[in-house]
Design a protein around this motif. Sequence first.
Motif, PDB file in Angstrom:
ATOM      1  N   PRO A 238       0.853  -1.537  -0.182  1.00 28.46           N
ATOM      2  CA  PRO A 238      -0.208  -0.029   0.416  1.00 28.46           C
ATOM      3  C   PRO A 238       1.049   0.644  -0.129  1.00 28.46           C
ATOM      4  CG  PRO A 238      -0.267  -1.498   2.002  1.00 28.46           C
ATOM      5  CD  PRO A 238       0.790  -2.062   0.625  1.00 28.46           C
ATOM      6  N   LYS A 270      -6.908   6.954   5.259  1.00 27.23           N
ATOM      7  CA  LYS A 270      -5.703   5.318   4.399  1.00 27.23           C
ATOM      8  C   LYS A 270      -5.557   4.748   5.374  1.00 27.23           C
ATOM      9  CE  LYS A 270      -3.685   5.178  -0.454  1.00 27.23           C
ATOM     10  NZ  LYS A 270      -3.409   5.895  -1.193  1.00 27.23           N
ATOM     11  N   GLN A 274      -5.841   0.385   6.472  1.00 31.77           N
ATOM     12  CA  GLN A 274      -4.654  -0.588   6.950  1.00 31.77           C
ATOM     13  C   GLN A 274      -4.501  -0.991   8.530  1.00 31.77           C
ATOM     14  OE1 GLN A 274      -3.629  -2.146   4.188  1.00 31.77           O
ATOM     15  NE2 GLN A 274      -4.217  -0.484   2.567  1.00 31.77           N
TER      16      GLN A 274
END
Lengths: 492, 188
Positions: A238, A270, A274
Amino acid sequence: MFDGIPRRVVSLWFPRLASDQILRRCPSGGPFALTLKQSNINRLYCLNGQATQQGLHPGMPYSDARAFCPNLQTAPVDLLQGQRFLQILCRWATRYCPWVGLEGRDGLVLDISGSTHLFGGEKEMLSDMRTRLTRAGLSVQIGLADTRAAAWALAHHGEGLAPPGDMLAALQNLPVAALQLDEKTSTALTRLGLRKIGDLAAAPRAPLTRRFGPDVLRRLDQAVGQQPEGITPVADPPHYGVRMTLPEPIGLISDVMAGTERLLTRLCAKLKAQEMGARGLTMTLRRVDQDHQEVELRLARPLRDPHRILPLFERGLAEVDAGFGIDQLRLEATQVEALPAQQLTHVSAGRKGHLEDLITRIGTRIGLTNIQRFLPADSHIPERSFIIAPAAYSDPASGWTCTNPRPLRLFPPEPLMIAEPHPPERFRWRRMSLTTARATGPERIAPEWWLEDDNWRSGLRDYWRVETTQGRRLWLFYTPQNPGWFVQGEFA
Amino acid sequence: MHNLDPRFFPPSNTRTHEVCGPGADVFAFTLAARLRGDVMWVRERWEPSQINPDGFVEFIDSASLTLCNTKDQTETLAVAEEALRSGVISLVVMQLTKPLGLTAGRRLQLAARDGKSTGLSIIPEGMGSNAAETRWHCAPVFDPRFSSQDSTLQKWELIKNKSGTLGVWYVRWDPASRRLIMVSPAGE
């Protein structure tokens, strides 16, 4: 396969990946091998071509190999680095097709369906792969077939290109081991007389399944394409970066902060998805004259809360020279750490986070490593009974146990001009003449022989707490093995 | 013989004070113990001597102390001002080596007032600044009446006070009750 385009799979096998990786950097003329320590014995792990010609083979004990081949050069293998190198190759292989997966420790598998015409055909594509890999110093064996298992079999057992269609025809002369069976099964099959894949396919299925379980025929079906076998492409890591391009340049601090806030909100969403937290952030500000400036922020604790990070950027952004204006902002989390969601409790609801924010703010000025805290350590040596650790990378620890009184301040031992073994009546220290009123001790502390320490070369120390009539309460020690008196600390 | 809660201590909160003399560390730790909460100890990096967590465990829990190593006095003052203004830290101790200017001293006072925390500069003797609220001179004293375990007798002299009178006190730290005990002077 199902939508009309025949599926084609390439299997790349690097038989000498680990040693090629080393020899690419420092080529050596003679036989070379990498060794791996397994259960207390050094064994050969990966060899180059010349070492194989000398009769060495992987798994051989290192000492035997040296006896066979005295001029063998070796190095210990770094498995992690090998894995990283394979990841790099995997990324490189996406130039042929987007669907690239890892095959074990030393192979790649590519689903090239529909992308061969970009290279002028299958043969041209394979020769392009081979040329580029050979030029990079890697030995490679390539198999191309309709299925993953068949491609693997061809790559590992006499490279080849199976024409589309009948896989069994292409594979039938290969040994049964090419089906990736375990060694026991393939030996048993060989003993039954089923040496080749063609023999296996011709044998009746039911007795085989009864004897060896469903695995053998499943592998065979996968190889000939009667059962599907997928390729898992390696996902890109990522990327924690966001940017914003502005239609008009900006220059005011409040405007830049507003832009930063928008970027932070996106970045933190974001990170939250995660379950990660940012430890280091870099803000890049591009000016209209194409110059760019960077503002770096290192956090005392992984964070993903935009409202807490934003004020920490204030100091760095205030120092930026906007010139004729800034027209692009780019924010990247350069260092991320796992930050799992945590249950809120009444204990954590305090003002704990504010101290960390303060440490971050001070850290931007003097460096995060210069903000420290004391942690207890297990040692009798006074200067080693605590550890000084960076506050940003450690948690506060309690549990100090000290039975004997210790001074409030420690300094490097300062010698006194006295050599007699009993505590001095009078002495001079730091240009003061002091008279002993009461001496308590001794407390003997032995050096820790298992640690190298130059300060403790003088051997045992007998520590005395000396109270002077002038008031100072000092911590003196005498070294009986190397007669001398020193002052090391001052009590409360 | 002792007064359990000396009226002169602690000196007024939300101000910056100064302390000098050989017993300055004791004064700092006593103040930290009395104020409770987090302590930030700011010192210059080159300084060879080191406060010892095994020694100050009698005063405060070392988990509440954060140490800052700075490059020079300017950095020390900047860090101290930031910490005082944040309001998270209850006591900021800074070890100073050079005289403090009026502006710097005043800025520390304003920061302490904004953050409602206390500042304490440990200064070399005779280098006080005019902006300090109080200045203390602390020195250990030997008194044969106390055994060697609890001889922590100190002479604390208030040598400057902006809002009150000066004075001299003989005090002793009692680790068991974590309390400052006032003692009548030796020989009287």
